[in-house]
Design a protein around this motif. Structure first.
Motif, PDB file in Angstrom:
ATOM      1  N   THR A 209     -67.865  13.319  30.882  1.00  0.00           N
ATOM      2  CA  THR A 209     -67.995  13.526  29.432  1.00  0.00           C
ATOM      3  C   THR A 209     -66.881  12.841  28.634  1.00  0.00           C
ATOM      4  O   THR A 209     -66.954  12.791  27.410  1.00  0.00           O
ATOM      5  N   GLY A 210     -65.834  12.376  29.323  1.00  0.00           N
ATOM      6  CA  GLY A 210     -64.697  11.769  28.636  1.00  0.00           C
ATOM      7  C   GLY A 210     -63.801  12.798  27.966  1.00  0.00           C
ATOM      8  O   GLY A 210     -62.786  12.452  27.349  1.00  0.00           O
ATOM      9  N   GLU A 211     -64.166  14.070  28.056  1.00  0.00           N
ATOM     10  CA  GLU A 211     -63.385  15.089  27.348  1.00  0.00           C
ATOM     11  C   GLU A 211     -61.978  15.208  27.921  1.00  0.00           C
ATOM     12  O   GLU A 211     -61.782  15.179  29.143  1.00  0.00           O
ATOM     13  N   VAL A 212     -61.028  15.320  27.004  1.00  0.00           N
ATOM     14  CA  VAL A 212     -59.618  15.375  27.375  1.00  0.00           C
ATOM     15  C   VAL A 212     -59.225  16.831  27.581  1.00  0.00           C
ATOM     16  O   VAL A 212     -59.492  17.673  26.729  1.00  0.00           O
ATOM     17  N   TRP A 213     -58.647  17.102  28.741  1.00  0.00           N
ATOM     18  CA  TRP A 213     -58.187  18.468  29.040  1.00  0.00           C
ATOM     19  C   TRP A 213     -56.730  18.586  28.600  1.00  0.00           C
ATOM     20  O   TRP A 213     -55.921  17.709  28.949  1.00  0.00           O
ATOM     21  N   PRO A 214     -56.389  19.628  27.867  1.00  0.00           N
ATOM     22  CA  PRO A 214     -55.002  19.773  27.405  1.00  0.00           C
ATOM     23  C   PRO A 214     -54.086  20.166  28.573  1.00  0.00           C
ATOM     24  O   PRO A 214     -53.785  21.340  28.789  1.00  0.00           O
ATOM     25  N   VAL A 215     -53.647  19.178  29.320  1.00  0.00           N
ATOM     26  CA  VAL A 215     -52.958  19.467  30.581  1.00  0.00           C
ATOM     27  C   VAL A 215     -51.636  20.199  30.370  1.00  0.00           C
ATOM     28  O   VAL A 215     -51.211  20.970  31.230  1.00  0.00           O
ATOM     29  N   GLY A 352     -84.276  12.300  21.056  1.00  0.00           N
ATOM     30  CA  GLY A 352     -84.416  12.535  22.495  1.00  0.00           C
ATOM     31  C   GLY A 352     -83.171  12.220  23.299  1.00  0.00           C
ATOM     32  O   GLY A 352     -83.141  12.449  24.506  1.00  0.00           O
ATOM     33  N   VAL A 353     -82.126  11.695  22.650  1.00  0.00           N
ATOM     34  CA  VAL A 353     -80.886  11.422  23.387  1.00  0.00           C
ATOM     35  C   VAL A 353     -79.978  12.639  23.300  1.00  0.00           C
ATOM     36  O   VAL A 353     -79.740  13.174  22.225  1.00  0.00           O
ATOM     37  N   GLU A 354     -79.496  13.066  24.456  1.00  0.00           N
ATOM     38  CA  GLU A 354     -78.623  14.237  24.543  1.00  0.00           C
ATOM     39  C   GLU A 354     -77.306  13.787  25.158  1.00  0.00           C
ATOM     40  O   GLU A 354     -77.300  13.222  26.260  1.00  0.00           O
ATOM     41  N   VAL A 355     -76.206  13.983  24.459  1.00  0.00           N
ATOM     42  CA  VAL A 355     -74.893  13.606  25.006  1.00  0.00           C
ATOM     43  C   VAL A 355     -74.307  14.807  25.735  1.00  0.00           C
ATOM     44  O   VAL A 355     -74.339  15.928  25.218  1.00  0.00           O
ATOM     45  N   LEU A 356     -73.811  14.576  26.938  1.00  0.00           N
ATOM     46  CA  LEU A 356     -73.284  15.683  27.757  1.00  0.00           C
ATOM     47  C   LEU A 356     -71.883  16.086  27.288  1.00  0.00           C
ATOM     48  O   LEU A 356     -71.066  15.213  26.948  1.00  0.00           O
ATOM     49  N   SER A 357     -71.642  17.388  27.312  1.00  0.00           N
ATOM     50  CA  SER A 357     -70.325  17.874  26.906  1.00  0.00           C
ATOM     51  C   SER A 357     -70.033  19.205  27.579  1.00  0.00           C
ATOM     52  O   SER A 357     -70.934  20.025  27.750  1.00  0.00           O
ATOM     53  N   ILE A 358     -68.784  19.398  27.970  1.00  0.00           N
ATOM     54  CA  ILE A 358     -68.383  20.686  28.555  1.00  0.00           C
ATOM     55  C   ILE A 358     -67.940  21.635  27.436  1.00  0.00           C
ATOM     56  O   ILE A 358     -68.353  22.781  27.383  1.00  0.00           O
ATOM     57  N   PHE A 359     -67.111  21.097  26.543  1.00  0.00           N
ATOM     58  CA  PHE A 359     -66.460  21.965  25.563  1.00  0.00           C
ATOM     59  C   PHE A 359     -67.062  21.880  24.162  1.00  0.00           C
ATOM     60  O   PHE A 359     -66.553  22.495  23.239  1.00  0.00           O
ATOM     61  N   GLY A 360     -68.105  21.096  23.993  1.00  0.00           N
ATOM     62  CA  GLY A 360     -68.746  21.022  22.675  1.00  0.00           C
ATOM     63  C   GLY A 360     -68.484  19.691  21.993  1.00  0.00           C
ATOM     64  O   GLY A 360     -67.597  18.934  22.367  1.00  0.00           O
ATOM     65  N   ASN A 361     -69.288  19.448  20.961  1.00  0.00           N
ATOM     66  CA  ASN A 361     -69.324  18.155  20.270  1.00  0.00           C
ATOM     67  C   ASN A 361     -67.996  17.691  19.714  1.00  0.00           C
ATOM     68  O   ASN A 361     -67.727  16.500  19.669  1.00  0.00           O
ATOM     69  N   ASP A 362     -67.178  18.656  19.274  1.00  0.00           N
ATOM     70  CA  ASP A 362     -65.967  18.263  18.560  1.00  0.00           C
ATOM     71  C   ASP A 362     -64.773  18.063  19.476  1.00  0.00           C
ATOM     72  O   ASP A 362     -63.663  17.817  19.006  1.00  0.00           O
ATOM     73  N   SER A 363     -64.972  18.185  20.775  1.00  0.00           N
ATOM     74  CA  SER A 363     -63.802  18.092  21.653  1.00  0.00           C
ATOM     75  C   SER A 363     -63.264  16.659  21.694  1.00  0.00           C
ATOM     76  O   SER A 363     -63.994  15.697  21.506  1.00  0.00           O
ATOM     77  N   ASP A 364     -61.967  16.592  21.947  1.00  0.00           N
ATOM     78  CA  ASP A 364     -61.262  15.314  22.023  1.00  0.00           C
ATOM     79  C   ASP A 364     -61.760  14.537  23.251  1.00  0.00           C
ATOM     80  O   ASP A 364     -61.927  15.117  24.320  1.00  0.00           O
ATOM     81  N   ARG A 365     -62.022  13.235  23.091  1.00  0.00           N
ATOM     82  CA  ARG A 365     -62.561  12.432  24.200  1.00  0.00           C
ATOM     83  C   ARG A 365     -61.913  11.062  24.276  1.00  0.00           C
ATOM     84  O   ARG A 365     -61.564  10.494  23.250  1.00  0.00           O
ATOM     85  N   VAL A 366     -61.874  10.523  25.480  1.00  0.00           N
ATOM     86  CA  VAL A 366     -61.654   9.084  25.626  1.00  0.00           C
ATOM     87  C   VAL A 366     -63.055   8.444  25.597  1.00  0.00           C
ATOM     88  O   VAL A 366     -64.058   9.155  25.492  1.00  0.00           O
ATOM     89  N   GLY A 367     -63.100   7.125  25.707  1.00  0.00           N
ATOM     90  CA  GLY A 367     -64.374   6.419  25.496  1.00  0.00           C
ATOM     91  C   GLY A 367     -65.356   6.481  26.642  1.00  0.00           C
ATOM     92  O   GLY A 367     -65.787   5.444  27.157  1.00  0.00           O
ATOM     93  N   VAL A 368     -65.715   7.674  27.047  1.00  0.00           N
ATOM     94  CA  VAL A 368     -66.697   7.861  28.123  1.00  0.00           C
ATOM     95  C   VAL A 368     -67.789   8.792  27.597  1.00  0.00           C
ATOM     96  O   VAL A 368     -67.492   9.910  27.181  1.00  0.00           O
ATOM     97  N   VAL A 369     -69.028   8.304  27.600  1.00  0.00           N
ATOM     98  CA  VAL A 369     -70.128   9.102  27.056  1.00  0.00           C
ATOM     99  C   VAL A 369     -71.284   9.098  28.043  1.00  0.00           C
ATOM    100  O   VAL A 369     -71.871   8.042  28.324  1.00  0.00           O
TER     101      VAL A 369
END
Ligand code: PMP
Length: 475
Positions: A209-215, A352-369
């Motif tokens: 998902t490209g989502e950034v985890w707050p490590v 019909g396009v669904e973007v995958l996300s763990i934490f929701g649409n507004d989460s911080d991401r790098v360029g991976v979709v």
């Protein structure tokens, strides 16, 4: 004959000359365990990648390659290729020769280590090891863990980060629904599983998902419970800053082939104590202090785990990439956030396009979709994008089966089983992103231009596949 390139500069005195080991009884190896802070001037221009002008065959003739597959492997940077070409002119052994070329190559190897130490924000007493890949780094760390270490890992991790610890000592946490859920799951597990040595392993950015985890927050939580934390930065390294010290994380791993340095080197960096006490990763030359009939004394520091002749070209390539990425960080971030915003916006507008996300649409991401297209098999979508439009993406479960299965879960069992992943980097252009959006929209509206058949080997286009061109081998 001139031995040195005319631009040759002697190794900088920043590399300490203090010997730490004499591998195979040879010349002293310069020890570099110390973070060297180089102030680098910021460059606003984007660095260029090798093969930026690549054209690829499609059903409609040649077109510029739209590289949207950086999460798998990045192209090489021009600066990386230049550094490698230069290093090859004086290529020699590392820590195994008294000749000038060996001395120079050895110094560059240790300077590469110092450059990587700076890139990952290592503390002065951290060890920085050159490995092959992130997978290799985790294999090394897993072997070096104190006995009976309990490892905590979320099911959302890439298999390379999920699996190497061994089933019996791993506490596998479910794929979280939210970040708060993730903290709660981890905290509960840490409370439930007391043991002397514990290690939490988290990703810095998801490869799905490209989502950034707050490590830093996970590090804080792990430390509050007396555990250590290892961070998988395989998907972060090309996009954002890695900072062991600021995160207060204990270990980090990343791969050169995902960081514009595809020459076979990866990195494991972090706390020295477990690494110095752990089983040497590769038993052999270079990893020993002494060998007698009575036994073997193993080296400490990087040498302990870098048995055999190291991949100095890979290390130099990686150092060159790290230096370039630091120098151009701001321009890279601007380029990628512009392309990512357009990609997400464009895909959002395609029915019909669904973007995958763990934490929701507004989460911080790098360029991976990663996305699915309703009614279309992801494997077909990626083939159509390649054959009909000259676009490179990946489809599947991306070696993160538990996560993808969870995100694609469909209560009626009719949902798509895999996804398409578009990933942005320095080889991507806005035109390539626009082409992808137009191509997906066209597929949804009219279907593919060609006729496609599903076979046991995957989707096959009717007529000759335009990619089956004869290309001379590079050797
Ligand atoms: N972790 C993540 C998040 C990844 O994306 C990957 C590669 N896809 C790995 C680990 C493994 O990296 P490598 O194949 O370079 O060992």
């Amino acid at each position: 004959m001139s031995v040195l390139p005319s631009t040759h500069v002697l190794p900088s005195p920043a590399v300490p000359a203090a010997p730490s080991a004499t591998p195979c009884g040879g010349s002293p190896a310069p020890a570099v365990r110390t973070r060297v802070l180089h102030a680098v001037p910021t460059v606003e221009a984007l660095p260029t990648v090798v093969g930026a002008g690549l054209r690829v065959p499609t059903l409609h003739g040649d077109t510029a390659y739209a590289n949207l597959d950086h999460a798998a492997s990045t192209p090489a940077l021009e600066t990386v290729k230049a550094a490698v070409d230069r290093a090859l002119e004086t290529y020699s052994s590392v820590h195994r020769g008294a000749g000038f070329a060996s001395r120079l190559t050895s110094a560059w190897y240790e300077q590469a280590r110092a450059e990587v130490a700076t890139f990952v924000g290592a503390r002065p007493d951290d060890t920085v090891l050159f490995t092959r890949t992130t997978t290799d780094s985790w294999a090394l760390l897993s072997k070096a863990l104190p006995s009976r270490t309990t490892v905590f890992v979320f099911g959302s991790e890439h298999h390379s980060t999920l699996l190497p610890w061994g089933r019996s000592r791993t506490v596998r946490l479910p794929v979280p629904q939210t970040l708060d859920d993730a903290y709660a799951l981890l905290e509960e597990a840490l409370v439930d599983h007391a043991s002397r040595h514990r290690l939490v392993v988290v990703t810095a950015a998801s490869n799905v998902t490209g989502e950034v985890w707050p490590v830093a927050r996970f590090a804080h939580l792990a430390h509050a419970h007396g555990a250590r934390i290892a961070v998988d930065a395989a998907q972060l390294s090309a996009h954002r800053r890695i900072d062991l010290a600021a995160w207060d994380a204990d270990y980090v791993a990343f791969s050169g082939h995902k960081t514009y340095a595809p020459y076979g080197a990866g990195v494991l960096a972090g706390r020295s104590d477990w690494l110095d006490a752990g089983t040497p990763y590769l038993l052999g030359g270079g990893a020993t202090r002494s060998v007698t009939e009575d036994g073997t004394a193993w080296a400490t520091g990087a040498a302990r785990h870098e048995g055999g002749s190291p991949n100095v070209i890979g290390a130099i390539a990686l150092a060159a990439a790290c230096a370039t990425l630091r120098r151009h960080a701001r321009a890279i971030e601007q380029h990628e956030s512009r392309l990512l915003a357009r990609l997400r916006d464009g895909l959002d507008g395609v029915p019909g396009v669904e973007v995958l996300s763990i934490f929701g649409n507004d989460s911080d991401r790098v360029g991976v979709v990663a996305f699915t297209v309703e009614g279309w098999d992801s494997a077909l979508v990626s083939q159509v994008l390649s054959v009909e439009h000259g676009i490179g993406v990946r489809d599947g479960k991306f070696c993160a089966h538990l996560l993808v299965d969870e995100l694609l879960e469909d209560p009626w069992g009719e949902g798509p089983a895999t996804a398409v992943r578009a990933s942005i980097g320095l080889g991507s252009t806005l035109e390539g992103v626009e082409r992808l959006i137009t191509a997906v929209a066209g597929l949804v509206e009219h279907g593919p231009a060609a006729t496609w058949t599903r076979t046991s080997a995957g989707w096959v286009v009717e007529g000759p596949d335009p990619r089956d061109v004869e290309v001379e081998r590079p050797w």
